[in-house]
Design a protein around this motif. Structure first.
Motif, PDB file in Angstrom:
ATOM      1  N   ARG A  70      37.559  60.626  39.557  1.00 54.07           N
ATOM      2  CA  ARG A  70      38.282  61.296  40.637  1.00 54.07           C
ATOM      3  C   ARG A  70      38.474  60.365  41.834  1.00 54.07           C
ATOM      4  O   ARG A  70      39.473  60.469  42.552  1.00 54.07           O
ATOM      5  CB  ARG A  70      37.565  62.591  41.032  1.00 54.07           C
ATOM      6  N   ALA A  71      37.529  59.444  42.032  1.00 57.09           N
ATOM      7  CA  ALA A  71      37.691  58.464  43.113  1.00 57.09           C
ATOM      8  C   ALA A  71      38.879  57.542  42.824  1.00 57.09           C
ATOM      9  O   ALA A  71      39.618  57.153  43.743  1.00 57.09           O
ATOM     10  CB  ALA A  71      36.409  57.650  43.282  1.00 57.09           C
ATOM     11  N   GLU A  72      39.075  57.193  41.562  1.00 56.64           N
ATOM     12  CA  GLU A  72      40.257  56.400  41.184  1.00 56.64           C
ATOM     13  C   GLU A  72      41.540  57.176  41.470  1.00 56.64           C
ATOM     14  O   GLU A  72      42.532  56.614  41.950  1.00 56.64           O
ATOM     15  CB  GLU A  72      40.194  56.020  39.708  1.00 56.64           C
ATOM     16  N   ILE A  73      41.506  58.455  41.136  1.00 53.22           N
ATOM     17  CA  ILE A  73      42.690  59.293  41.385  1.00 53.22           C
ATOM     18  C   ILE A  73      42.930  59.420  42.877  1.00 53.22           C
ATOM     19  O   ILE A  73      44.083  59.374  43.341  1.00 53.22           O
ATOM     20  CB  ILE A  73      42.506  60.667  40.712  1.00 53.22           C
ATOM     21  N   ALA A  75      42.247  57.184  45.139  1.00 56.72           N
ATOM     22  CA  ALA A  75      42.840  55.918  45.573  1.00 56.72           C
ATOM     23  C   ALA A  75      44.322  55.858  45.220  1.00 56.72           C
ATOM     24  O   ALA A  75      45.141  55.342  45.995  1.00 56.72           O
ATOM     25  CB  ALA A  75      42.083  54.750  44.935  1.00 56.72           C
ATOM     26  N   ALA A  76      44.673  56.394  44.051  1.00 61.01           N
ATOM     27  CA  ALA A  76      46.084  56.428  43.658  1.00 61.01           C
ATOM     28  C   ALA A  76      46.874  57.342  44.589  1.00 61.01           C
ATOM     29  O   ALA A  76      48.019  57.038  44.957  1.00 61.01           O
ATOM     30  CB  ALA A  76      46.209  56.900  42.216  1.00 61.01           C
ATOM     31  N   PHE A  77      46.271  58.461  44.980  1.00 62.40           N
ATOM     32  CA  PHE A  77      46.919  59.337  45.965  1.00 62.40           C
ATOM     33  C   PHE A  77      47.119  58.597  47.283  1.00 62.40           C
ATOM     34  O   PHE A  77      48.203  58.674  47.895  1.00 62.40           O
ATOM     35  CB  PHE A  77      46.077  60.589  46.206  1.00 62.40           C
ATOM     36  N   ALA A  78      46.086  57.898  47.754  1.00 64.53           N
ATOM     37  CA  ALA A  78      46.169  57.214  49.044  1.00 64.53           C
ATOM     38  C   ALA A  78      47.314  56.206  49.064  1.00 64.53           C
ATOM     39  O   ALA A  78      48.034  56.084  50.068  1.00 64.53           O
ATOM     40  CB  ALA A  78      44.841  56.528  49.352  1.00 64.53           C
ATOM     41  N   GLN A  79      47.509  55.510  47.962  1.00 62.37           N
ATOM     42  CA  GLN A  79      48.613  54.554  47.882  1.00 62.37           C
ATOM     43  C   GLN A  79      49.954  55.267  47.977  1.00 62.37           C
ATOM     44  O   GLN A  79      50.839  54.882  48.757  1.00 62.37           O
ATOM     45  CB  GLN A  79      48.538  53.773  46.576  1.00 62.37           C
ATOM     46  N   ALA A  80      50.130  56.332  47.193  1.00 60.11           N
ATOM     47  CA  ALA A  80      51.402  57.067  47.207  1.00 60.11           C
ATOM     48  C   ALA A  80      51.623  57.751  48.549  1.00 60.11           C
ATOM     49  O   ALA A  80      52.757  57.859  49.026  1.00 60.11           O
ATOM     50  CB  ALA A  80      51.417  58.090  46.072  1.00 60.11           C
ATOM     51  N   HIS A  81      50.554  58.210  49.170  1.00 60.80           N
ATOM     52  CA  HIS A  81      50.643  58.879  50.476  1.00 60.80           C
ATOM     53  C   HIS A  81      51.133  57.895  51.539  1.00 60.80           C
ATOM     54  O   HIS A  81      51.984  58.232  52.376  1.00 60.80           O
ATOM     55  CB  HIS A  81      49.273  59.440  50.840  1.00 60.80           C
ATOM     56  N   ALA A  82      50.607  56.685  51.516  1.00 58.12           N
ATOM     57  CA  ALA A  82      51.035  55.662  52.484  1.00 58.12           C
ATOM     58  C   ALA A  82      52.501  55.307  52.277  1.00 58.12           C
ATOM     59  O   ALA A  82      53.258  55.135  53.247  1.00 58.12           O
ATOM     60  CB  ALA A  82      50.156  54.424  52.347  1.00 58.12           C
ATOM     61  N   GLU A  83      52.924  55.216  51.019  1.00 59.53           N
ATOM     62  CA  GLU A  83      54.328  54.931  50.721  1.00 59.53           C
ATOM     63  C   GLU A  83      55.222  56.067  51.221  1.00 59.53           C
ATOM     64  O   GLU A  83      56.294  55.829  51.772  1.00 59.53           O
ATOM     65  CB  GLU A  83      54.509  54.755  49.219  1.00 59.53           C
ATOM     66  N   ALA A  84      54.759  57.301  51.034  1.00 61.13           N
ATOM     67  CA  ALA A  84      55.557  58.450  51.438  1.00 61.13           C
ATOM     68  C   ALA A  84      55.720  58.507  52.950  1.00 61.13           C
ATOM     69  O   ALA A  84      56.796  58.869  53.454  1.00 61.13           O
ATOM     70  CB  ALA A  84      54.901  59.742  50.934  1.00 61.13           C
ATOM     71  N   ILE A 161      51.637  64.088  45.390  1.00 56.31           N
ATOM     72  CA  ILE A 161      51.867  62.775  46.000  1.00 56.31           C
ATOM     73  C   ILE A 161      51.022  61.754  45.252  1.00 56.31           C
ATOM     74  O   ILE A 161      49.952  61.305  45.707  1.00 56.31           O
ATOM     75  CB  ILE A 161      51.528  62.803  47.506  1.00 56.31           C
ATOM     76  N   ILE A 162      51.476  61.422  44.075  1.00 55.03           N
ATOM     77  CA  ILE A 162      50.762  60.465  43.223  1.00 55.03           C
ATOM     78  C   ILE A 162      51.736  60.002  42.142  1.00 55.03           C
ATOM     79  O   ILE A 162      52.593  60.775  41.694  1.00 55.03           O
ATOM     80  CB  ILE A 162      49.506  61.116  42.595  1.00 55.03           C
ATOM     81  N   HIS A 163      51.647  58.758  41.773  1.00 52.42           N
ATOM     82  CA  HIS A 163      52.519  58.244  40.722  1.00 52.42           C
ATOM     83  C   HIS A 163      51.956  58.658  39.367  1.00 52.42           C
ATOM     84  O   HIS A 163      50.803  58.347  39.046  1.00 52.42           O
ATOM     85  CB  HIS A 163      52.628  56.720  40.816  1.00 52.42           C
ATOM     86  N   HIS A 164      52.765  59.323  38.571  1.00 56.49           N
ATOM     87  CA  HIS A 164      52.295  59.814  37.285  1.00 56.49           C
ATOM     88  C   HIS A 164      51.880  58.685  36.352  1.00 56.49           C
ATOM     89  O   HIS A 164      50.974  58.865  35.529  1.00 56.49           O
ATOM     90  CB  HIS A 164      53.372  60.680  36.639  1.00 56.49           C
ATOM     91  N   GLN A 165      52.502  57.534  36.481  1.00 56.19           N
ATOM     92  CA  GLN A 165      52.113  56.417  35.630  1.00 56.19           C
ATOM     93  C   GLN A 165      50.681  55.987  35.929  1.00 56.19           C
ATOM     94  O   GLN A 165      49.930  55.621  35.019  1.00 56.19           O
ATOM     95  CB  GLN A 165      53.077  55.241  35.810  1.00 56.19           C
ATOM     96  N   ARG A 166      50.307  56.057  37.199  1.00 60.46           N
ATOM     97  CA  ARG A 166      48.925  55.694  37.565  1.00 60.46           C
ATOM     98  C   ARG A 166      47.940  56.725  36.995  1.00 60.46           C
ATOM     99  O   ARG A 166      46.867  56.353  36.493  1.00 60.46           O
ATOM    100  CB  ARG A 166      48.795  55.613  39.089  1.00 60.46           C
ATOM    101  N   LEU A 167      48.294  58.001  37.045  1.00 57.47           N
ATOM    102  CA  LEU A 167      47.457  59.026  36.414  1.00 57.47           C
ATOM    103  C   LEU A 167      47.337  58.775  34.918  1.00 57.47           C
ATOM    104  O   LEU A 167      46.261  58.918  34.329  1.00 57.47           O
ATOM    105  CB  LEU A 167      48.059  60.409  36.646  1.00 57.47           C
ATOM    106  N   ARG A 168      48.441  58.402  34.316  1.00 58.01           N
ATOM    107  CA  ARG A 168      48.447  58.110  32.881  1.00 58.01           C
ATOM    108  C   ARG A 168      47.444  57.006  32.554  1.00 58.01           C
ATOM    109  O   ARG A 168      46.676  57.090  31.588  1.00 58.01           O
ATOM    110  CB  ARG A 168      49.853  57.712  32.455  1.00 58.01           C
ATOM    111  N   GLU A 169      47.442  55.970  33.383  1.00 57.26           N
ATOM    112  CA  GLU A 169      46.529  54.841  33.151  1.00 57.26           C
ATOM    113  C   GLU A 169      45.069  55.254  33.342  1.00 57.26           C
ATOM    114  O   GLU A 169      44.197  54.907  32.532  1.00 57.26           O
ATOM    115  CB  GLU A 169      46.885  53.700  34.098  1.00 57.26           C
ATOM    116  N   ILE A 170      44.790  55.991  34.400  1.00 59.47           N
ATOM    117  CA  ILE A 170      43.412  56.379  34.696  1.00 59.47           C
ATOM    118  C   ILE A 170      42.856  57.296  33.628  1.00 59.47           C
ATOM    119  O   ILE A 170      41.687  57.174  33.219  1.00 59.47           O
ATOM    120  CB  ILE A 170      43.340  57.047  36.086  1.00 59.47           C
TER     121      ILE A 170
END
Length: 223
Positions: A70-73, A75-84, A161-170
């Motif tokens: 969940r911490a990885e997820i 971090a993925a949210f934080a990246q997408a949130h900053a981009e948004a 607010i998260i890239h689905h490809q990153r979720l796919r990888e995690i």
């Protein structure tokens, strides 16, 4: 009007509408206590009984309890949130940054809902003219889960607010499986009376009469 023998009793009907009108997208109110397995099974069973095009039942549910995952997820949210944030005009950007928009670590578990678009082959009843119907079916499963959770006193938050490809990888989701949603799930301290974005003044609920069209589309105003 004759009594409808198929209608719910008054109390049953009121309970359904109560779940609908009091459902909230939960972010900061999660409690750390785990969701008991029998309750989780009820939520997933409710999701699994959603309507699906051609009865193809295209969904799968990845239940995520591990905090490191969940911490990885998060971090993925934080990246997408900053981009948004950079996509909003300056007047809205700081307001956006100040909003709490997920509860990935606060909630005791996450559920990633997917869609297997190849399930039962390429030709599916009801999907021939509109192939995206299988995606909509998976969203119906999410709504079922959300309403069942509200009836159980459990909150759900959809992390969009998260890239689905990153979720796919995690989560090691195969490339041919579509990611539909990551949901934060858990008991809560309370449910807000109104949606948080409405309370925060981000947007107001539209008037229903402005959204209803009779017989055919009627321009900018429905009525």
């Amino acid at each position: 009007m004759a009594h409808n023998q198929w209608a719910f009793t008054d109390s049953e009907r009121e309970a359904v509408y109560k779940a609908i009108f009091s459902r909230r997208d939960v972010r900061r109110e999660f409690l750390p206590e785990p969701v008991p397995e029998p309750v989780l099974r009820r939520l997933l069973a409710a999701a699994h009984h959603a309507p699906s095009v051609g009865f193809m039942q295209p969904w799968d549910f990845v239940v995520v309890r591990d905090r490191d995952t969940r911490a990885e997820i998060k971090a993925a949210f934080a990246q997408a949130h900053a981009e948004a944030a950079e996509q909003f005009d300056p007047a809205s950007r700081e307001t956006y940054r100040g909003l709490k928009l997920e509860g990935i670590l606060e909630a005791p578990l996450g559920i990633c809902v997917t869609c297997d678009r190849s399930r039962h082959g390429p030709v599916v009843i009801g999907r021939t003219a509109n192939p995206e119907m299988d995606l909509y079916s998976s969203v119906c499963a999410i709504q079922n889960l959300w309403l069942a959770a509200r009836a159980e006193g459990i909150g759900v938050g959809w992390v969009s607010i998260i890239h689905h490809q990153r979720l796919r990888e995690i989560l090691a989701i195969p490339e041919d499986i579509d990611v539909i949603a990551y949901l934060c799930v858990g008991y809560v301290r309370f449910f807000h009376e109104r949606p948080e974005l409405e309370s925060a003044g981000w947007l107001e609920r539209a008037a229903l009469d402005d959204l209803i069209h009779e017989e055919r589309w009627q321009g900018g105003q429905a009525r």
